[in-house]
Design a protein around this motif. Structure first.
Motif, PDB file in Angstrom:
ATOM      1  N   UNK A 151       0.723  -1.162  -0.076  1.00 19.09           N
ATOM      2  CA  UNK A 151       0.102  -0.025  -0.054  1.00 19.09           C
ATOM      3  C   UNK A 151       0.825   1.196   0.003  1.00 19.09           C
ATOM      4  N   UNK A 152       1.917   1.285   0.776  1.00 18.44           N
ATOM      5  CA  UNK A 152       2.864   2.418   0.840  1.00 18.44           C
ATOM      6  C   UNK A 152       3.527   2.537  -0.480  1.00 18.44           C
ATOM      7  N   UNK A 153       4.047   1.545  -1.137  1.00 18.92           N
ATOM      8  CA  UNK A 153       4.774   1.674  -2.324  1.00 18.92           C
ATOM      9  C   UNK A 153       3.952   2.483  -3.552  1.00 18.92           C
ATOM     10  N   UNK A 212      13.887   4.936  -0.134  1.00 21.22           N
ATOM     11  CA  UNK A 212      12.875   5.711   0.395  1.00 21.22           C
ATOM     12  C   UNK A 212      12.464   5.557   1.526  1.00 21.22           C
ATOM     13  N   UNK A 213      12.162   6.183   2.668  1.00 24.43           N
ATOM     14  CA  UNK A 213      11.313   6.055   3.770  1.00 24.43           C
ATOM     15  C   UNK A 213       9.779   6.369   3.311  1.00 24.43           C
ATOM     16  N   UNK A 214       9.129   5.149   3.594  1.00 19.90           N
ATOM     17  CA  UNK A 214       7.664   5.347   3.151  1.00 19.90           C
ATOM     18  C   UNK A 214       6.882   5.231   4.446  1.00 19.90           C
ATOM     19  N   UNK A 215       5.950   6.287   4.644  1.00 18.23           N
ATOM     20  CA  UNK A 215       5.173   6.478   5.917  1.00 18.23           C
ATOM     21  C   UNK A 215       4.738   5.158   6.594  1.00 18.23           C
ATOM     22  N   UNK A 237       6.723  10.086  -3.853  1.00 18.38           N
ATOM     23  CA  UNK A 237       6.256  10.624  -2.684  1.00 18.38           C
ATOM     24  C   UNK A 237       6.507   9.902  -1.553  1.00 18.38           C
ATOM     25  N   UNK A 238       7.662   9.916  -1.064  1.00 19.24           N
ATOM     26  CA  UNK A 238       8.307   9.215  -0.007  1.00 19.24           C
ATOM     27  C   UNK A 238       8.440  10.443   1.253  1.00 19.24           C
ATOM     28  N   UNK A 294       8.318  14.473   0.520  1.00 20.84           N
ATOM     29  CA  UNK A 294       7.163  15.310   1.003  1.00 20.84           C
ATOM     30  C   UNK A 294       7.699  16.095   2.183  1.00 20.84           C
ATOM     31  N   UNK A 295       7.514  17.413   2.061  1.00 24.14           N
ATOM     32  CA  UNK A 295       7.923  18.341   3.385  1.00 24.14           C
ATOM     33  C   UNK A 295       7.777  17.727   4.739  1.00 24.14           C
TER      34      UNK A 295
END
Length: 879
Positions: free
Chosen positions: A119-121, A156-159, A183-184, A188-189
């Protein structure tokens, strides 16, 4: 419907991008468009043996036996979506993510961490893009798929995921190939820290918190220390990060002891740069006024009034801002909604009896027990819950009232004690706090305090000494720092490492591994405060603070020469990790009136502050230092301090202040006969003279720098002078000479490998090259400068890079691109409260006038706004 694959499964997750907005714009057309989308995706999935096990809104969740089938289905679906004539709604684009792993299948659904990662990917992708995890990519490496290639997008760090994921994009002939960065969490800020442990349970609380934030702009998570308020707020922020255009920002208030500094803490976290002659609170409000952000104010209780006042002010002035606060008490301001964070769900042995043949399985469903098991296994991998030890585990979690921190501390004991022994010791300890057998429960704060007391009481005398001395640090601690500051008076330096390991084993400190393999030792907030109190009551607090100051002053002065050479990035990173300790050392130098130490810290660390830190905060510290007596401070130390202070004032666009510092530094250098540094201070004044239109005095200063550089064989002095004379030549219209002098200066700095200054010399060459219409050289310089800025972790120079690209676009008859560049540059400049010099302002005004002549007002505003809202790095990459 295809049969559900089991065991190792490849999941394909899809989701339409922007469907909410499309429903609002085309409520009548979206129904039929969505139905067609569903037909296309379902047909593609089932054509390759996919089992559609869930649809949520316009999202599809599909299981496949192999990653090859999942990828072919995704390609089939993307081609079908791209070819479809969508009509009124316009194209419906879908992002797709593929991941392979094990999952549990029951009740017609899949469960497990593999689905979370899939889902995060998918969520990291863009419309029309297909992303794959590393495991799925590796399984596909040997398959020959026609017209398909793979592009590595890096880690990438995924939420909400503990472990970063290396992402790959499927590049398919006939489909879009170029997309923005995934959009990792890196893109994202945000400033949310990476979590090193898993997040257990709390699904109900998370859902309730997110629903509350939809309806209110201030939500305060309340509860006693240790209930997990901070972790819950961070997880919430990570899950909501896509919903706040300008970012999710954590403000850690625990280290703040002075209420007046809360504004500074928020400004630092969000990147609001101080403005000359304007109060910091007003600067912060202006910065956030139009931004769509979520602020996480963590640990408000000890500065509650100040936190409440600032929150009320922000909410009143900034209509698109929301606040998620954590505190042991509510903020008590209008519009606030409080959410008491409950303990983790547990089996309460005080209310019911644990019986039956399956008590271990039943108990393992409770959140408190899940947390204990997970943390226990991390310290003793063979730990398991059985029917025999389940009652003791239920006793522990119940007596600890489901408080996460207390459970984690108790679980750490499983290395040396069994569950019955832990339960027995907890019972004995807490009986004193219950106030008698008739008490119905334990106050949470007493429970946590008792647990830390209990852990502390079990320490040896040497462990206690080291434990309290750890409170002399703020943030992490390296082993070298601990050995230097904490050894002596009862602890031998060679014993520090063993004692640290013992404190780690007892879960009083945590070890964090850095990228280079070195380790830092950290404390959770409640334990840190406890250690600080023990240090204060020991009578050795001032001694430890003096040692702390001495160590970090030596560290800073060791770092200083490296910050101006080829290893400056490495040393910037090392200094960045100690930024809180440097700040604490600086504050102690001021409080203890150690003026010379404060001066030396400013001199040693000015590069760190200029490139990465808070110029406004350092300016205030400098003013406090200047108010202290400096009799006995050597003139060389005074001069070095003022030269560094002048540089920081220049970086903060405080030009008159910078001139005063430079002039006083030069006077002191002249008094002690230091020609080298006197010439540097004079050359820096030359750049200020030039900005004020004083060309002849500036030229004299630059010539003097070259003369002294030749006399003393100081290449950097010659480089400064050559760069300055190049600027003077440009002012006089001699572009050929200006270019020649600037290029000579660059060559010297490149031999010195001082990349930060190389960036500014490249800027000067760019300005000359633009005037010469040499756009190839100007673009090359800007590309190198942008690379340097990214490598060194600086962002405030991006406004200058973007403005230069805007000038190039104007010269090459691309006014729309120019407007986009200038818009992005304006956003960066406002973010950091940057100021133009008079000559820069005149050039900028000329460019704006040219833009207004080249573009209709509507087109100009649209392009400008698109740049203002975009990521500045993305806009630079477009160039």
């Amino acid at each position: 419907m295809q049969e559900a694959p089991q065991g190792t499964v490849t999941f394909l997750f899809t989701d339409i991008v922007g469907s909410t907005r499309l429903w609002e714009r085309f409520p009548n057309a979206m129904g039929s468009a969505l139905a067609r989308h569903d037909e296309l995706v379902r047909e593609a999935a089932e054509s390759y043996g996919g089992h559609v096990f869930k649809t949520v809104g316009d999202a599809f969740c599909v299981a496949f036996k192999t990653p090859g089938r999942a990828l072919l289905a995704a390609i089939h679906a993307q081609r079908g979506l791209a070819a479809e004539p969508w009509g009124e709604t316009g194209p419906l684009t879908s992002r797709m993510g593929i991941h392979t792993g094990t999952a549990e299948y029951r009740d017609s659904d899949y469960f497990g961490g593999t689905l979370n990662r899939a889902s995060r990917i998918e969520a990291a992708g863009h419309g029309g893009q297909i992303l794959l995890s590393q495991i799925s990519y590796q399984l596909l490496e040997d398959e020959r798929l026609e017209d398909v290639a793979f592009k590595s997008l890096g880690r990438h760090r995924l939420r909400n995921l503990d472990r970063p994921e290396h992402l790959y994009q499927a590049v398919v002939r006939g489909l879009t190939e170029s997309f923005p960065h995934p959009r990792s969490m890196e893109v994202l800020p945000n400033n949310l820290p990476a979590q090193t442990t898993s997040f257990v349970g709390r699904e109900r609380e998370m859902a309730e918190i997110k629903r509350s934030l939809e309806k209110t702009r201030l939500l305060t998570l309340t509860g006693t220390g240790g209930t997990g308020k901070t972790r819950l707020s961070l997880e919430t922020g990570a899950q909501l990060i896509n919903e706040f255009r300008d970012g999710v920002w954590l403000i850690e208030l625990a280290p703040i002891t002075e209420p007046d500094r809360i504004v500074e803490a928020v400004a630092t976290a969000v990147g609001a740069r101080g403005e000359p002659e304007r109060p910091e609170r007003e600067t912060l409000l202006n910065f956030l006024r139009s931004k769509n952000v979520l602020l996480i104010l963590d640990n408000c209780e000890h500065i509650l009034a100040a936190a409440a006042a600032l929150a009320a002010n922000l909410l009143r002035v900034c209509p698109h801002l929301k606040i998620l606060a954590t505190s042991r008490h509510n903020l008590a301001i209008a519009g606030e909604v409080t959410y008491p964070v409950p303990p983790l769900a547990m089996f309460d042995v005080r209310l019911e009896e644990l019986t039956g043949p399956d008590i271990a399985e039943r108990l393992s469903h409770y959140e408190a027990v899940k947390l204990f098991i997970e943390r226990a296994v991390s310290v003793r991998p063979d730990f398991a819950v059985t029917n025999a030890n389940a009652p003791a585990l239920a006793e522990i979690c119940s007596r600890l009232d489901g408080i996460p921190l207390a459970i984690e501390l108790a679980a750490a004991r499983i290395r040396v004690l069994d569950l019955d022994q832990i339960a027995e010791r907890l019972d004995n300890r807490f009986r004193l706090l219950r106030g008698g057998s008739g008490s119905s429960g334990l106050p949470h704060q007493q429970t946590l305090q008792a647990l830390i007391d209990w852990s502390h009481d079990l320490l040896s005398e040497q462990e206690r000494i080291l434990f309290r001395r750890l409170g002399a640090f703020v943030g992490g601690r390296s082993l070298e720092a601990l050995e230097a500051v904490c050894a002596g008076d009862g602890i031998d330096e060679f014993d520090i490492l063993d004692l640290l390991q013992q404190l780690v084993d007892k879960s009083l400190i945590t070890v964090e591994r850095e990228s280079g393999g070195s380790s830092r030792h950290t404390m959770i907030e409640s334990v840190w405060h406890y250690a600080r109190e023990k240090l204060e009551s020991s009578g050795e607090a001032d001694t430890l603070r003096d040692r702390h100051l001495d160590y970090f002053l030596r560290f800073a002065e060791t770092a200083a020469p490296h910050l101006e050479g080829p290893k400056q990035k490495e040393w910037l990173d090392r200094c960045q990790r100690e930024i809180f300790n440097f700040r604490f050392a600086f504050e102690w130098a001021i409080r203890s009136r150690k003026t010379e130490a404060g001066y030396r810290l400013v001199k040693a660390l000015y590069r760190v502050v200029e490139i990465r830190s808070n110029l406004e905060e350092t300016s205030k510290n400098i003013q406090q230092l200047l108010a202290l007596p400096d009799e006995g401070v050597p003139d060389l130390v005074k001069a070095n301090f003022r030269l560094a202070a002048g540089r920081l004032a220049w970086a903060a666009d405080r030009y008159s202040e910078a001139r005063e510092f430079y002039a006083e530094a030069q006077r002191l250098y002249d008094a002690i006969g230091d020609e080298d540094h006197s010439a540097i201070a004079g050359a820096f004044q030359g750049f200020l003279d030039r900005a004020d239109g004083l060309i002849e005095p500036a030229e004299q200063r630059f010539q003097q720098a070259i003369a002294i550089g030749n006399k003393l064989d100081r290449p950097y002095l010659r480089a400064i002078g050559l760069s300055g004379l190049g600027s003077v030549a440009m002012d006089r219209g001699d572009l050929t000479k200006a270019r020649e002098l600037k290029e000579q200066s660059l060559a010297i700095y490149e031999r010195q490998q001082d990349y930060w200054v190389i960036g500014f010399i490249l800027w000067g060459i760019t300005i000359v090259a633009i005037a010469q219409k040499d756009h190839a050289r100007s673009r090359s310089c800007l590309s190198k400068w942008a690379f340097i800025a990214r490598e060194l972790g600086n962002r405030w120079v991006l406004s200058y890079i973007l403005d230069c690209h805007g000038r190039i676009a104007l010269d090459t008859d691309e006014p729309k691109r120019a407007a986009r560049f200038f818009g992005a540059g304006e956003a960066v400049r406002k973010h950091f409260a940057g100021q133009f010099t008079p000559s820069e302002q005149a050039e900028h005004d000329t460019c704006l006038a040219r833009l207004r002549q080249a573009l209709p007002e509507k087109e100009l505003n649209e392009s400008w706004e698109s740049g203002r809202l975009a990521s500045p790095w993305d806009v630079i990459e477009e160039a």
